[in-house]
Design an enzyme around this catalytic site. Structure first.
Site, PDB file in Angstrom:
ATOM      1  N   ASN A  56       0.867  -1.189   0.000  1.00 10.27           N
ATOM      2  CA  ASN A  56       0.000   0.000   0.000  1.00 10.27           C
ATOM      3  C   ASN A  56       0.899   1.232   0.000  1.00 10.27           C
ATOM      4  O   ASN A  56       1.493   1.568   1.019  1.00 10.27           O
ATOM      5  CB  ASN A  56      -0.887  -0.040   1.248  1.00 10.27           C
TER       6      ASN A  56
ATOM      7  N   LYS B  97       0.077   4.286  -0.405  1.00  9.60           N
ATOM      8  CA  LYS B  97      -0.586   5.475   0.164  1.00  9.60           C
ATOM      9  C   LYS B  97      -0.333   6.703  -0.726  1.00  9.60           C
ATOM     10  O   LYS B  97      -0.235   6.566  -1.934  1.00  9.60           O
ATOM     11  CB  LYS B  97      -0.127   5.703   1.607  1.00  9.60           C
TER      12      LYS B  97
ATOM     13  N   HIS C 153      -9.493   0.988   5.138  1.00 16.87           N
ATOM     14  CA  HIS C 153      -8.191   1.175   5.805  1.00 16.87           C
ATOM     15  C   HIS C 153      -8.409   2.093   7.011  1.00 16.87           C
ATOM     16  O   HIS C 153      -9.232   3.002   6.972  1.00 16.87           O
ATOM     17  CB  HIS C 153      -7.193   1.789   4.827  1.00 16.87           C
TER      18      HIS C 153
ATOM     19  N   GLU D 173      -6.860   4.514   8.050  1.00 13.34           N
ATOM     20  CA  GLU D 173      -6.722   5.952   7.740  1.00 13.34           C
ATOM     21  C   GLU D 173      -8.006   6.488   7.099  1.00 13.34           C
ATOM     22  O   GLU D 173      -8.399   7.627   7.339  1.00 13.34           O
ATOM     23  CB  GLU D 173      -5.497   6.163   6.831  1.00 13.34           C
TER      24      GLU D 173
ATOM     25  N   GLU E 235      -5.263  -5.287  10.621  1.00 12.19           N
ATOM     26  CA  GLU E 235      -4.246  -4.263  10.823  1.00 12.19           C
ATOM     27  C   GLU E 235      -4.499  -3.539  12.149  1.00 12.19           C
ATOM     28  O   GLU E 235      -5.307  -2.586  12.193  1.00 12.19           O
ATOM     29  CB  GLU E 235      -4.284  -3.242   9.693  1.00 12.19           C
TER      30      GLU E 235
ATOM     31  N   GLY F   2       2.373   2.035  10.677  1.00  8.50           N
ATOM     32  CA  GLY F   2       3.290   3.156  10.501  1.00  8.50           C
ATOM     33  C   GLY F   2       4.029   3.556  11.763  1.00  8.50           C
ATOM     34  O   GLY F   2       4.642   4.619  11.808  1.00  8.50           O
TER      35      GLY F   2
ATOM     36  N   SER G 265       3.463  -2.440  10.281  1.00  7.44           N
ATOM     37  CA  SER G 265       4.925  -2.462  10.428  1.00  7.44           C
ATOM     38  C   SER G 265       5.551  -3.808  10.051  1.00  7.44           C
ATOM     39  O   SER G 265       6.467  -4.284  10.720  1.00  7.44           O
ATOM     40  CB  SER G 265       5.323  -2.042  11.849  1.00  7.44           C
TER      41      SER G 265
HETATM   42  C1  PEP Z   1      -0.812   0.029   6.134  1.00 14.86           C
HETATM   43  O1  PEP Z   1      -0.961   1.235   6.113  1.00 14.86           O
HETATM   44  O2  PEP Z   1      -1.635  -0.710   5.588  1.00 14.86           O
HETATM   45  C2  PEP Z   1       0.359  -0.489   6.828  1.00 14.86           C
HETATM   46  C3  PEP Z   1       0.337  -1.722   7.215  1.00 14.86           C
HETATM   47  O3  PEP Z   1       1.401   0.401   7.043  1.00 14.86           O
HETATM   48  P1  PEP Z   1       2.845   0.047   7.684  1.00 14.86           P
HETATM   49  O4  PEP Z   1       3.335  -1.235   7.069  1.00 14.86           O
HETATM   50  O5  PEP Z   1       3.705   1.208   7.307  1.00 14.86           O
HETATM   51  O6  PEP Z   1       2.647  -0.088   9.151  1.00 14.86           O
END
Ligand code: PEP
Length: 247
Positions: A10, A12, A92, A94, A164, A170, A209
């Site tokens: 992703n 973003k 997601h 976000e 997630e 992040g 992460s």
């Molecule tokens: C995401 O935004 O879907 C995500 C998993 O981000 P990150 O791997 O940076 O934590």
């Protein structure tokens, strides 16, 4: 049952035309798993064109639940179909926290995506506060039930779930493989209350992460079928190492 692994990146709101082209050129694929990349909407035509003769699949990061009309700034599923998009990331954290997407709206988006013949990647997960309150599984189940109640159990077999935990996105602070496996199993057991067959088929990705140093351990867990990767998917070597650990 062995489910095919999926590693999805992703991106973003990151990258430039130049960096996106460079990233796509460097990604490795293997016959044994699906590799999916989710660029910003504006780069979808370029990326779709580049991957035409490869095994890389393309995802959008969102889609409208509306078919067409006066929805300024939105992108419809039929527009995505014009660019050979196969997957759509939906719900997601976000989108939920920054743009107010509700469980009900995410469910409508999942239904519209399935109706268009595309694969939804349905993101779910708890906040740190919810984890500390001991309601992680309740939150995940509520987010899943909202979709199940709209699309029905059989259709849910076509959904890819991405667990997630919001506190891990992040932040550099991944869930441990044991913590992740516990929730993935809880999600699968929850789906199994409606249909054991559907529960066994549904791919459940972990996101939060994920990096080259923790992906192999996560992928070794019985109910972890791959990853939705944010930050680490922007570094081609790191992303390739994650992909390699899933093969
Ligand atoms: C995401 O935004 O879907 C995500 C998993 O981000 P990150 O791997 O940076 O934590």
């Amino acid at each position: 049952m062995t489910r095919r692994k999926i590693v999805a990146g992703n991106w973003k709101m990151n990258g430039s035309l130049e960096s996106v082209v460079e990233l796509v050129q460097g990604i490795q694929t293997y016959a044994t798993l699906d590799v999916v990349v989710a660029p910003s909407f504006v780069y979808l035509p370029v990326v779709s064109n580049m991957v035409r003769d490869t095994d890389i699949k393309v995802a959008a990061q969102n889609a409208s639940e509306q078919a067409k009309g006066a929805y300024t700034g939105e992108v419809s599923l039929s527009m995505l179909q014009d660019f050979s998009v196969s997957h759509v990331i939906l719900g997601h954290s976000e989108r939920r926290s920054l743009y107010g997407e509700t469980d009900a709206q995410v469910a409508q988006k999942v239904a519209a995506t399935l109706a268009a013949g595309l694969t939804p990647i349905l993101c779910i997960g708890e906040t740190l506060e919810q984890r500390e309150a001991g309601i992680t599984l309740d939150v995940c189940q509520r987010q899943i039930d909202a979709v199940l109640d709209v699309i029905g159990t059989e259709e849910f077999a076509k959904v890819v779930v991405a667990y997630e935990p919001v506190w891990a996105i992040g932040t550099g602070k991944s869930a441990t493989s044991e913590q992740a496996q516990e929730v993935h199993k809880g999600i699968r057991d929850h789906i199994a209350k409606r249909s054991e067959t559907v529960a066994q088929v549904v791919a459940i990705l972990y996101g939060g992460s994920v990096k080259a140093s923790n992906s192999a351990e996560l992928f070794a867990q019985a109910d972890i079928d791959g990853a939705l990767v944010g930050g680490a998917s922007l570094d081609v070597q790191e992303f390739n190492s994650i992909i390699e650990s899933a093969k």
